[in-house]
Design a protein around this motif. Structure first.
Motif, PDB file in Angstrom:
ATOM      1  N   ILE A  11       0.839  -1.202   0.000  1.00  0.00           N
ATOM      2  CA  ILE A  11       0.000   0.000   0.000  1.00  0.00           C
ATOM      3  C   ILE A  11       0.874   1.252   0.000  1.00  0.00           C
ATOM      4  O   ILE A  11       0.626   2.208  -0.741  1.00  0.00           O
ATOM      5  CB  ILE A  11      -0.966  -0.015   1.203  1.00  0.00           C
ATOM      6  CG1 ILE A  11      -2.043  -1.080   0.996  1.00  0.00           C
ATOM      7  CG2 ILE A  11      -1.601   1.352   1.410  1.00  0.00           C
ATOM      8  CD1 ILE A  11      -2.897  -1.339   2.208  1.00  0.00           C
ATOM      9  N   ARG A  12       1.926   1.240   0.830  1.00  0.00           N
ATOM     10  CA  ARG A  12       2.844   2.392   0.869  1.00  0.00           C
ATOM     11  C   ARG A  12       3.561   2.563  -0.467  1.00  0.00           C
ATOM     12  O   ARG A  12       3.671   3.676  -0.999  1.00  0.00           O
ATOM     13  CB  ARG A  12       3.872   2.211   1.986  1.00  0.00           C
ATOM     14  CG  ARG A  12       3.313   2.287   3.382  1.00  0.00           C
ATOM     15  CD  ARG A  12       4.409   2.407   4.427  1.00  0.00           C
ATOM     16  NE  ARG A  12       5.442   1.388   4.318  1.00  0.00           N
ATOM     17  CZ  ARG A  12       5.447   0.224   4.979  1.00  0.00           C
ATOM     18  NH1 ARG A  12       4.434  -0.078   5.784  1.00  0.00           N
ATOM     19  NH2 ARG A  12       6.441  -0.628   4.838  1.00  0.00           N
ATOM     20  N   ARG A  17       4.363   5.143  -6.008  1.00  0.00           N
ATOM     21  CA  ARG A  17       4.428   4.937  -7.453  1.00  0.00           C
ATOM     22  C   ARG A  17       3.323   5.704  -8.173  1.00  0.00           C
ATOM     23  O   ARG A  17       3.526   6.179  -9.296  1.00  0.00           O
ATOM     24  CB  ARG A  17       4.302   3.438  -7.789  1.00  0.00           C
ATOM     25  CG  ARG A  17       5.420   2.571  -7.294  1.00  0.00           C
ATOM     26  CD  ARG A  17       6.797   3.037  -7.681  1.00  0.00           C
ATOM     27  NE  ARG A  17       6.942   3.192  -9.115  1.00  0.00           N
ATOM     28  CZ  ARG A  17       7.976   3.779  -9.712  1.00  0.00           C
ATOM     29  NH1 ARG A  17       8.977   4.252  -8.988  1.00  0.00           N
ATOM     30  NH2 ARG A  17       8.032   3.881 -11.006  1.00  0.00           N
ATOM     31  N   GLU A  18       2.166   5.838  -7.527  1.00  0.00           N
ATOM     32  CA  GLU A  18       1.049   6.559  -8.134  1.00  0.00           C
ATOM     33  C   GLU A  18       1.433   8.006  -8.422  1.00  0.00           C
ATOM     34  O   GLU A  18       1.115   8.547  -9.483  1.00  0.00           O
ATOM     35  CB  GLU A  18      -0.168   6.504  -7.219  1.00  0.00           C
ATOM     36  CG  GLU A  18      -1.384   7.198  -7.792  1.00  0.00           C
ATOM     37  CD  GLU A  18      -2.546   7.257  -6.818  1.00  0.00           C
ATOM     38  OE1 GLU A  18      -3.626   7.675  -7.240  1.00  0.00           O
ATOM     39  OE2 GLU A  18      -2.366   6.895  -5.640  1.00  0.00           O
ATOM     40  N   HIS A  22       1.686   9.328 -12.209  1.00  0.00           N
ATOM     41  CA  HIS A  22       0.780  10.423 -12.568  1.00  0.00           C
ATOM     42  C   HIS A  22       1.557  11.578 -13.192  1.00  0.00           C
ATOM     43  O   HIS A  22       1.111  12.169 -14.182  1.00  0.00           O
ATOM     44  CB  HIS A  22       0.008  10.906 -11.341  1.00  0.00           C
ATOM     45  CG  HIS A  22      -0.897  12.051 -11.632  1.00  0.00           C
ATOM     46  ND1 HIS A  22      -2.093  11.897 -12.293  1.00  0.00           N
ATOM     47  CD2 HIS A  22      -0.769  13.377 -11.397  1.00  0.00           C
ATOM     48  CE1 HIS A  22      -2.655  13.092 -12.433  1.00  0.00           C
ATOM     49  NE2 HIS A  22      -1.877  13.997 -11.898  1.00  0.00           N
ATOM     50  N   SER A  23       2.714  11.908 -12.640  1.00  0.00           N
ATOM     51  CA  SER A  23       3.503  13.004 -13.197  1.00  0.00           C
ATOM     52  C   SER A  23       4.026  12.653 -14.587  1.00  0.00           C
ATOM     53  O   SER A  23       4.119  13.522 -15.459  1.00  0.00           O
ATOM     54  CB  SER A  23       4.652  13.373 -12.260  1.00  0.00           C
ATOM     55  OG  SER A  23       5.585  12.332 -12.195  1.00  0.00           O
ATOM     56  N   ARG A  24       4.355  11.379 -14.810  1.00  0.00           N
ATOM     57  CA  ARG A  24       4.828  10.964 -16.134  1.00  0.00           C
ATOM     58  C   ARG A  24       3.720  11.065 -17.173  1.00  0.00           C
ATOM     59  O   ARG A  24       3.956  11.555 -18.290  1.00  0.00           O
ATOM     60  CB  ARG A  24       5.355   9.528 -16.082  1.00  0.00           C
ATOM     61  CG  ARG A  24       6.695   9.433 -15.420  1.00  0.00           C
ATOM     62  CD  ARG A  24       7.224   8.029 -15.405  1.00  0.00           C
ATOM     63  NE  ARG A  24       8.574   8.021 -14.832  1.00  0.00           N
ATOM     64  CZ  ARG A  24       9.104   6.993 -14.214  1.00  0.00           C
ATOM     65  NH1 ARG A  24       8.429   5.863 -14.097  1.00  0.00           N
ATOM     66  NH2 ARG A  24      10.327   7.065 -13.726  1.00  0.00           N
ATOM     67  N   VAL A  66       3.753   3.285 -18.202  1.00  0.00           N
ATOM     68  CA  VAL A  66       2.614   4.103 -17.790  1.00  0.00           C
ATOM     69  C   VAL A  66       1.535   4.187 -18.869  1.00  0.00           C
ATOM     70  O   VAL A  66       0.394   4.521 -18.572  1.00  0.00           O
ATOM     71  CB  VAL A  66       3.032   5.528 -17.348  1.00  0.00           C
ATOM     72  CG1 VAL A  66       3.840   5.469 -16.070  1.00  0.00           C
ATOM     73  CG2 VAL A  66       3.771   6.256 -18.429  1.00  0.00           C
ATOM     74  N   ILE A  67       1.910   3.898 -20.124  1.00  0.00           N
ATOM     75  CA  ILE A  67       0.907   3.797 -21.183  1.00  0.00           C
ATOM     76  C   ILE A  67       1.187   2.535 -21.989  1.00  0.00           C
ATOM     77  O   ILE A  67       2.325   2.068 -22.061  1.00  0.00           O
ATOM     78  CB  ILE A  67       0.855   5.037 -22.106  1.00  0.00           C
ATOM     79  CG1 ILE A  67       2.191   5.288 -22.786  1.00  0.00           C
ATOM     80  CG2 ILE A  67       0.383   6.255 -21.383  1.00  0.00           C
ATOM     81  CD1 ILE A  67       2.137   6.360 -23.857  1.00  0.00           C
ATOM     82  N   HIS A  68       0.151   2.003 -22.602  1.00  0.00           N
ATOM     83  CA  HIS A  68       0.268   0.775 -23.386  1.00  0.00           C
ATOM     84  C   HIS A  68       0.915   1.077 -24.730  1.00  0.00           C
ATOM     85  O   HIS A  68       0.758   2.178 -25.263  1.00  0.00           O
ATOM     86  CB  HIS A  68      -1.128   0.180 -23.588  1.00  0.00           C
ATOM     87  CG  HIS A  68      -1.114  -1.239 -24.057  1.00  0.00           C
ATOM     88  ND1 HIS A  68      -1.076  -1.566 -25.378  1.00  0.00           N
ATOM     89  CD2 HIS A  68      -1.117  -2.404 -23.364  1.00  0.00           C
ATOM     90  CE1 HIS A  68      -1.068  -2.887 -25.501  1.00  0.00           C
ATOM     91  NE2 HIS A  68      -1.091  -3.421 -24.280  1.00  0.00           N
TER      92      HIS A  68
END
Length: 87
Positions: A11-12, A17-18, A22-24, A66-68
C-alpha cells in the motif's frame, strides 16, 4: 484492510508509485497538447517540431509502463497524420 506486513508495504509502495506515474502521464499529455495547439493554429513548422519533441516522451512512457504500446502507436499515427495533412 491490509493485515500482513507485506500488504501494508505494498500500500505504501503503490502510493509512492502513483505520484510518479501520474507526473509521467501528465508530462506526456503536456507534450501532446503542444502538438495539438500548433495544429489548431495551423503552424506546420511548430507542429512538426512539437511532434518530434512529443514522440520520445510517448515512447518513454511505454518503456516506463505508464501507457500501453498500442496506445502510443495510435497517438503517433494520429498526430503524424494530422501534422502531415497541414499544408
Amino acid at each position: 484492510m491490509a493485515n500482513t506486513p507485506q500488504a501494508k508495504k505494498r500500500i505504501r509502495r503503490n502510493a509512492r508509485r502513483e505520484v510518479i506515474n501520474h507526473s509521467r502521464v501528465s508530462r506526456i499529455r503536456t507534450f501532446i497538447k503542444a502538438v495539438e495547439m500548433a495544429l489548431t493554429a495551423g503552424d506546420k513548422g511548430a507542429a512538426t517540431s512539437a511532434l518530434q519533441a512529443a514522440q520520445p516522451e510517448i515512447a518513454r512512457g511505454v518503456a516506463r509502463g505508464v501507457i500501453h504500446k498500442n496506445t502510443a502507436a495510435r497517438k503517433f499515427s494520429r498526430l503524424t497524420k494530422r501534422v502531415s495533412a497541414l499544408s
